[in-house]
Design an enzyme around this catalytic site. Structure first.
Site, PDB file in Angstrom:
ATOM      1  CD  GLU A   1      25.276 -44.654 -62.398  1.00  0.00           C
ATOM      2  OE1 GLU A   1      24.654 -46.095 -62.331  1.00  0.00           O
ATOM      3  OE2 GLU A   1      25.233 -43.804 -61.707  1.00  0.00           O
TER       4      GLU A   1
ATOM      5  CB  ALA B   1      21.632 -51.777 -59.929  1.00  0.00           C
TER       6      ALA B   1
ATOM      7  N   GLY C   1      22.366 -47.964 -63.872  1.00  0.00           N
ATOM      8  CA  GLY C   1      23.783 -48.670 -63.734  1.00  0.00           C
ATOM      9  C   GLY C   1      23.989 -48.968 -65.276  1.00  0.00           C
TER      10      GLY C   1
ATOM     11  CD  GLU D   1      20.254 -44.172 -61.123  1.00  0.00           C
ATOM     12  OE1 GLU D   1      19.944 -43.468 -61.885  1.00  0.00           O
ATOM     13  OE2 GLU D   1      21.351 -44.914 -61.551  1.00  0.00           O
TER      14      GLU D   1
END
Ligand code: DAK
Length: 258
Positions: free
Chosen positions: A112, A65, A109, A132
């Site tokens: 993910e 992200a 992300g 993260e």
């Protein structure tokens, strides 16, 4: 439907979607996620497409992200605007088979999103991680949920708690990816899997995906009941009759996707 962030090509019934940010790291900005969501939703509704391959650049599948946006985020705005949720919801509810072709970094992300895909093919130098924790964040799109289901608790905890990445070879050993190939062959290997999928009946492909995904969301008894219902439902399809008859007549089936 090519945008500045996403390139779309069609190879017969297989679509190739390439994330395309200027520096090749593909940070998952609002603009990129919106373009990706639009593209994937269009393909999911396109009756000519039966499998979708998603790839990034040689440098990165996606570096996660947008840290610029998160550096300025507040709790109130995140909650009130449901930060990142809507655009990610669209890419995680597709009905058609998705194959990720991962080269380089798949972080946060990016990792993910690869896990949202149904099959992951990795290049030898691919790197998977949930960094993260280093940003003071909990993973937000499946790192604490899909990752332990994919690789088991111990490795998922190690990745999530240390923020350190794993190699393609480790990802293969842990079951995060289905195969590792030389970097230059990743996209072609994923396209070949896509072609192998796309020769089958579309409604059956979507039923297989839905039933297999069910395995991660329900009890064994409920999953088996769902599977049995999906199996019985196939007898409503012309393609079931065609598939069985073609086998008995020793010929290639001609599915009409009905
Ligand atoms: N966002 C924004 N910019 C990024 C970026 C990112 N994720 N990753 C890299 N960049 C920028 C760098 O800031 C740098 O910008 P300039 O300084 O040139 O302006 C440029 O890209 C090049 O980066 P580096 O100089 O760092 O390049 P290196 O080759 O040395 O390193 C790297 C590449 C990918 C290893 C490194 O850039 C890196 O560690 N990037 C950050 C990876 C990361 O921490 N990702 C996780 C972000 S958190 C959710 C959905 C999703 C998420 C959460 C919730 N919901 C559905 C609720 C996801 C969260 C995350 O992904």
């Amino acid at each position: 439907m090519t945008t500045p962030f996403v390139t779309l090509e069609h190879r017969g019934a297989v679509a190739l979607v390439t994330l395309n940010s200027p520096n090749g790291l593909n940070p998952l900005t609002h603009e990129l996620m919106t373009a990706l969501g639009d593209t994937l939703q269009t393909l999911d509704e396109d009756t000519q497409t039966r499998a979708i391959v998603v790839t990034g650049s040689a440098r990165a599948f996606a570096a996660g992200a947008d840290i610029q946006a998160m550096a300025q985020m507040t709790y109130a705005r995140a909650v009130n605007e449901n930060f990142l949720a809507a655009e990610w919801q669209r890419v995680s509810t597709l009905r058609k088979p998705l194959v990720a072709a991962v080269r380089g970094y798949a972080l946060g992300g990016g990792c993910e999103f690869a896990m949202i895909c149904d099959i992951v093919v990795a290049g030898e130098t691919a790197v998977f991680g949930q960094p993260e924790i280093k940003l003071g964040l909990v993973p937000g799109a499946g790192g604490t949920q899909r990752l332990p289901r994919a690789v088991g608790k111990s490795l998922a905890m190690e990745m999530n708690l240390t923020g350190e990445s794993i190699t393609a070879a480790q990802a293969l050993a842990a079951g995060l990816v289905s195969r590792v190939v030389p970097d230059v062959d990743v996209v072609n290997a994923a396209l070949a899997i896509g072609q192998s999928i796309a020769r089958h009946s579309l409604p059956v492909l979507m039923a297989v995906k839905a039933a297999t995904c069910r395995a991660f969301e329900t009890s064994l008894a409920e999953g088996l009941a769902y599977e049995r219902s999906a199996f019985h439902g196939c007898f409503a399809l012309d393609d079931q009759r065609e598939g069985c008859e073609a086998f008995l007549e020793r010929r290639v089936p001609h599915f009409n996707h009905r």
